[in-house]
Design a protein around this motif. Structure first.
Motif, short mmCIF file in Angstrom:
data_model
loop_
_atom_site.label_atom_id
_atom_site.label_comp_id
_atom_site.label_asym_id
_atom_site.label_seq_id
_atom_site.Cartn_x
_atom_site.Cartn_y
_atom_site.Cartn_z
N GLU A 52 15.81 4.04 5.31
CA GLU A 52 14.52 4.46 5.84
C GLU A 52 14.70 5.65 6.77
O GLU A 52 15.80 5.90 7.27
CB GLU A 52 13.88 3.29 6.60
CG GLU A 52 13.62 2.08 5.73
CD GLU A 52 13.21 0.86 6.53
OE1 GLU A 52 13.16 0.97 7.78
OE2 GLU A 52 12.98 -0.20 5.93
N SER A 110 11.47 -2.43 6.08
CA SER A 110 11.58 -3.28 4.88
C SER A 110 11.72 -4.75 5.27
O SER A 110 11.20 -5.64 4.59
CB SER A 110 12.78 -2.85 4.04
OG SER A 110 12.61 -1.55 3.54
N CYS A 135 8.21 -5.91 6.12
CA CYS A 135 7.48 -6.11 4.87
C CYS A 135 7.95 -7.37 4.16
O CYS A 135 7.16 -8.14 3.61
CB CYS A 135 7.69 -4.91 3.95
SG CYS A 135 6.46 -3.62 4.14
N HIS A 136 9.25 -7.55 4.15
CA HIS A 136 9.87 -8.69 3.47
C HIS A 136 9.33 -10.01 4.02
O HIS A 136 8.95 -10.91 3.27
CB HIS A 136 11.38 -8.58 3.66
CG HIS A 136 12.20 -9.41 2.73
ND1 HIS A 136 12.60 -10.69 3.03
CD2 HIS A 136 12.70 -9.14 1.50
CE1 HIS A 136 13.31 -11.16 2.03
NE2 HIS A 136 13.40 -10.25 1.08
N ILE A 160 15.39 -2.26 -1.47
CA ILE A 160 15.68 -1.24 -0.45
C ILE A 160 16.75 -1.75 0.52
O ILE A 160 17.68 -1.01 0.90
CB ILE A 160 14.39 -0.84 0.30
CG1 ILE A 160 13.44 -0.11 -0.64
CG2 ILE A 160 14.71 0.03 1.51
CD1 ILE A 160 12.08 0.18 -0.05
N ARG A 161 16.65 -3.01 0.91
CA ARG A 161 17.65 -3.56 1.84
C ARG A 161 19.04 -3.60 1.19
O ARG A 161 20.05 -3.30 1.84
CB ARG A 161 17.22 -4.96 2.27
CG ARG A 161 15.93 -4.97 3.10
CD ARG A 161 15.46 -6.38 3.39
NE ARG A 161 16.32 -7.04 4.37
CZ ARG A 161 16.21 -8.32 4.68
NH1 ARG A 161 15.32 -9.08 4.07
NH2 ARG A 161 17.01 -8.85 5.58
N CYS A 219 11.17 -4.44 -1.29
CA CYS A 219 11.85 -4.40 0.00
C CYS A 219 13.24 -5.03 -0.07
O CYS A 219 14.15 -4.60 0.64
CB CYS A 219 11.00 -5.08 1.07
SG CYS A 219 9.49 -4.17 1.44
N LEU A 230 4.66 -0.79 4.12
CA LEU A 230 5.29 -0.26 2.91
C LEU A 230 5.01 1.24 2.76
O LEU A 230 5.89 2.00 2.34
CB LEU A 230 4.79 -1.01 1.69
CG LEU A 230 5.45 -0.64 0.35
CD1 LEU A 230 6.96 -0.92 0.40
CD2 LEU A 230 4.80 -1.39 -0.80
N THR A 261 7.22 3.01 5.02
CA THR A 261 8.59 2.98 4.50
C THR A 261 8.77 3.98 3.37
O THR A 261 9.73 4.76 3.35
CB THR A 261 8.93 1.57 3.99
OG1 THR A 261 8.78 0.62 5.05
CG2 THR A 261 10.37 1.50 3.47
N SER A 262 7.83 3.98 2.42
CA SER A 262 7.98 4.81 1.22
C SER A 262 7.91 6.29 1.52
O SER A 262 8.57 7.10 0.85
CB SER A 262 6.91 4.43 0.18
OG SER A 262 5.61 4.67 0.67
#
Length: 447
Positions: free
Chosen positions: A286, A302, A305-306, A275-276, A272, A345, A348-349
């Protein structure tokens, strides 16, 4: 009214575990909430009583078929109103439900919970809940890996910048970078499955782990005690039970659960974060839902999740255990957090959006600098001093970078190295291989 710290009591919500975490999370699945719910806990307690009386009957106890059938027919028929009334008179949650279940099964009153302790139902239920939670986590993690694998395949040949210290270094591909995530998650999947498969059942061990009461009731010596333990374990769907316990199973099992989930949290935290950072570079973002309110520039999933991954990473503290019974709730908190992390996640994915043109532009900006390793290796082959060459390249890189940083122009490192006499041993190499390679990659990216 349910006492704080005893969320399984009748006065509390029956459908969801009473933790602040569950109340505030948007992406916790209904399946996981139910596995940790009060209703499921009570149903499992009743199922454990049934498995025990069935095993005892098989081993020769006077439990009748009529009594056992009455227990079976009331497994999903809890009288919570009666339990609420019992709570006013009885201080312990277990005895409340022993009385309640006995009221539902009047013919089976004498065979419910004999020779066992609260930890027979309490601890064995905890282990069943943890196992079932793993059964929900594993396919979620597998789906995340599958989605990322599809993303990586689609971008297997798309060049991008590889980083050291988050500074552009050499060329790689988007697909390869994604494979780093997949590899980490694959290791996490293997570890989750290992811990799930190694979970043991507490079994029927009695107040101090000696089976004294069960042996006295069975009147069959140690052999019957071992058979009773084995039969209950098999009925619960476990491959094995702990050989030795006190009143509780070894809290080392909880540490294993905590450890594997905190390591999963560390993996998700890394992904994450990546991704950020890529979202900041406009190379990845996203998905943006049609009805979503707000800016699509913010990697909010993200971020969620982070933060949850950080929570997971803080929970692996060795549970304390002494001679006394010592319940520990952190394994459950971690499993629920892990479920929410994987839900988010996965969400997100499956919606990651890549921007190849932005990636290409970033590569083009740094392309001349990616040739530095080629130049250094060429100098080493020509008997150059590797460290001296590094220092020379560093100085020329700063001069080339200044063109872009201070003047806003294009930086061409090779234009600085070619006229420098220091690099005369590799001039042919620069002209024949490095410069054409830079131009070739540049041409491919501009197509």
């Amino acid at each position: 009214m349910a006492a704080e710290g005893q969320p399984w009591r009748a006065g509390s919500s029956l459908q969801a575990r009473q933790l602040p975490l569950i109340a505030c999370l948007l992406f916790s699945s209904q399946e996981m909430c139910f596995v940790f719910s009060n209703r499921y806990k009570l149903q499992t307690w009743q199922q454990l009583w049934l498995w025990l009386v069935e095993a005892e009957q098989t081993l020769g106890s006077p439990n009748t078929d009529e009594q056992i059938q009455e227990v079976k027919s009331n497994l999903d028929n809890p009288d919570f109103k009666m339990a609420a009334e019992e709570e006013k008179q009885l201080p312990r949650a277990l005895m409340v439900h022993v009385h309640r279940f006995a009221h539902c099964c009047p013919k089976a009153v004498g065979i419910i919970h004999p020779g066992t302790t609260p930890c027979y139902v309490g601890n064995n239920t905890d282990l069943i809940v943890l196992r079932n939670a793993f059964d929900l986590l594993l396919p979620k993690l597998a789906r995340v890996i599958s989605q990322l694998a599809d993303f990586a395949k689609e971008r297997a040949e798309l060049p991008t910048l590889g980083f050291t210290h988050f500074q552009p270094a050499q060329l790689t591909t988007v697909g390869k970078c994604c494979c780093l995530w997949i590899q980490d998650l694959g290791m996490g999947l293997q570890n989750l499955k290992r811990v799930r498969d190694e979970l043991c059942f507490q079994g029927v061990k009695g107040a101090t782990g000696t089976q004294a009461s069960s042996l006295q009731l069975a009147e069959g010596g140690d052999q019957k005690g071992e058979q009773l333990d084995k039969m209950a374990t098999e009925k619960a769907g476990f491959k094995r039970a702990f050989i030795f316990t006190g009143e509780t199973y070894a809290r080392k099992a909880d540490v294993e659960v905590l450890s594997v989930l905190t390591r999963l949290g560390a993996l998700v935290h890394r992904i994450c974060t990546d991704i950020r950072l890529l979202a900041n570079r406009k190379e990845l973002e996203e998905s943006f839902e049609k009805q979503q309110i707000g800016s699509n520039q913010n990697p909010t999933r993200s971020e969620q999740c982070h933060s949850l991954a950080r929570l997971l990473m803080t929970l692996v503290v060795e549970p304390l255990q002494t001679f006394e019974r010592t319940p520990d709730d952190r394994a459950f908190l971690t499993a629920e957090s892990g479920n929410t992390v994987l839900n988010t996640l996965q969400n997100t994915s499956e919606g990651l959006v890549g921007y190849p043109n932005v990636t290409k532009r970033r590569v083009l900006q740094e392309l001349p600098f990616t040739a530095t390793e080629n130049i250094i290796m060429g100098m080493v082959k020509a008997w150059g001093n590797c460290q001296a060459c590094h220092e020379k390249i560093r100085a020329l890189s700063q001069q080339a970078a200044a063109v872009g940083k201070q003047e806003g122009g294009e930086s061409h490192l090779t234009e600085h190295t070619q006229p420098d006499a220091y690099f005369s041993p590799v001039q042919g190499f620069l002209e024949e291989e490095v410069c054409p390679l830079v131009m070739q990659v540049k041409g491919e990216l501009c197509l």
